[in-house]
Design an enzyme around this catalytic site. Structure first.
Site, PDB file in Angstrom:
ATOM      1  N   SER A 139       1.408  11.693  -4.016  1.00  0.00           N
ATOM      2  CA  SER A 139       1.303  10.892  -2.783  1.00  0.00           C
ATOM      3  C   SER A 139       2.515   9.983  -2.673  1.00  0.00           C
ATOM      4  O   SER A 139       3.128   9.628  -3.699  1.00  0.00           O
ATOM      5  CB  SER A 139       0.036  10.033  -2.853  1.00  0.00           C
ATOM      6  OG  SER A 139       0.036   9.063  -1.827  1.00  0.00           O
ATOM      7  N   TYR A 152      -5.423   3.715  -7.259  1.00  0.00           N
ATOM      8  CA  TYR A 152      -5.121   5.020  -6.633  1.00  0.00           C
ATOM      9  C   TYR A 152      -3.653   5.369  -6.867  1.00  0.00           C
ATOM     10  O   TYR A 152      -3.327   6.487  -7.290  1.00  0.00           O
ATOM     11  CB  TYR A 152      -5.433   4.954  -5.134  1.00  0.00           C
ATOM     12  CG  TYR A 152      -5.039   6.207  -4.377  1.00  0.00           C
ATOM     13  CD1 TYR A 152      -5.819   7.362  -4.444  1.00  0.00           C
ATOM     14  CD2 TYR A 152      -3.889   6.234  -3.585  1.00  0.00           C
ATOM     15  CE1 TYR A 152      -5.449   8.514  -3.751  1.00  0.00           C
ATOM     16  CE2 TYR A 152      -3.516   7.377  -2.892  1.00  0.00           C
ATOM     17  CZ  TYR A 152      -4.300   8.515  -2.974  1.00  0.00           C
ATOM     18  OH  TYR A 152      -3.926   9.652  -2.289  1.00  0.00           O
TER      19      TYR A 152
END
Ligand SMILES: NC(=O)c1ccc[n+]([C@@H]2O[C@H](COP(=O)([O-])OP(=O)(O)OC[C@H]3O[C@@H](n4cnc5c(N)ncnc54)[C@H](OP(=O)(O)O)[C@@H]3O)[C@@H](O)[C@H]2O)c1
Length: 264
Positions: A139, A152
């Site tokens: 990501s 995350y």
């Protein structure tokens, strides 16, 4: 590798979002697709939509035995796995001080260790055959962390380092690795927390589509790209953050407001 009718591709997290779009894009090229996720009914709906050969593989990537059996089942049914997409993931955006250890552990187990379990289960057969391609879905958060996404982002950075080192390790083996760094993509990833997303977040109706990203991923695989940043601004932010986190903070404050980098 070229993706064509004799390609056998396994996608984790295929029931929704990016994985689902990838399954569609792969099936449209004639590939045999292994559809791995936990939700049997969503996978069955997807399977009914897809042309060609595909296999529903209900499994949990957080459990090595579960993803290991799913990969084995696919290899038995399809003959082997040429393309592996370690895409399954979950997100919980919350300040560390408020976030439960259970949520942090769940993200670690699915995003980071789930990627390890998935790759470790498929890699030996690829090495034995001397060919294969692995895609790891990291990501933009693994390149430039945002407040509220500390845990995350850490799982996405772990995937990044793992995948980039693995690409070098596999030099000369016939097996390659592409790491994908998506920015905000319109999927169900944050559906459970839509009402409390941080102010800086720009996902939602105007975000890039999973379908557009899926097409770019297939091109990246075919060019054996080391990485894919989507959209390209993700790459710019990663480079700037690497050179000067303070400069990246200033740009983000201008683009996303103070909540993107509150501390000067
Ligand atoms: N959307 C974004 O803005 C964005 C940006 C950067 C990176 N990403 C990454 O892209 C990947 C896909 O996310 P998405 O946006 O497509 O989210 P999504 O729409 O929520 O899809 C996530 C997929 O992962 C599967 N999954 C979750 N936990 C699993 C588990 N334990 N075992 C097997 N499958 C599991 C889900 O299926 P089941 O629930 O049926 O198991 C679902 O198919 C994730 O790794 C995410 O971190 C997304």
């Amino acid at each position: 590798m070229h993706i064509r009718s004799d390609t056998r591709a396994l996608v984790t997290g295929a029931s929704r979002g990016i994985g689902r779009a990838l399954a569609h894009a792969l099936a449209a090229r004639g590939a045999t697709v292994g559809l791995a996720a936990r939700s049997t009914s969503e996978l069955a709906t997807l399977a009914a939509e897809l042309p060609g050969a595909h296999h529903v593989l209900t499994c949990d990537v957080a459990l090595p035995v579960s993803i290991g059996s799913a990969i084995e089942e696919f290899v038995d049914a399809a003959g082997s796995v040429d393309l592996l997409v370690a895409n399954a993931g979950i997100a919980h955006y919350e300040p560390v001080a408020e976030q439960s250890l259970e949520k942090i552990e769940a993200m670690t187990q699915v995003n980071w260790l789930g990627t390890v379990y998935t790759v470790k289960a498929a890699l030996p057969a690829m090495l034995e055959r001397g060919s294969g391609h692995i895609v790891v879905m990291s990501s933009g958060a693994g390149l430039r962390p945002f407040p509220g996404a500390a845990a995350y982002s850490a799982t996405k950075a772990a995937q990044r380092m793992f995948a980039e080192a693995l690409r070098h390790e596999l030099h000369g083996s016939g097996v390659s690795v592409t790491t994908v760094y998506p920015g905000e993509i319109r999927t169900s990833l944050h559906d459970h927390e839509r009402s409390r997303m941080p102010e800086w977040y720009r996902g939602g109706p105007n975000a890039a589509t999973a379908e557009a990203l899926a097409e770019r991923i297939l091109k990246a695989i075919e060019h054996d790209a080391r990485h894919l940043h989507y959209r390209p601004a993700v790459k710019g932010m990663g480079i700037l953050h690497g050179l000067s986190p303070g400069a990246a903070d200033r740009v983000l404050r201008r683009l996303r407001g103070r909540t993107a980098a509150p501390r000067k």
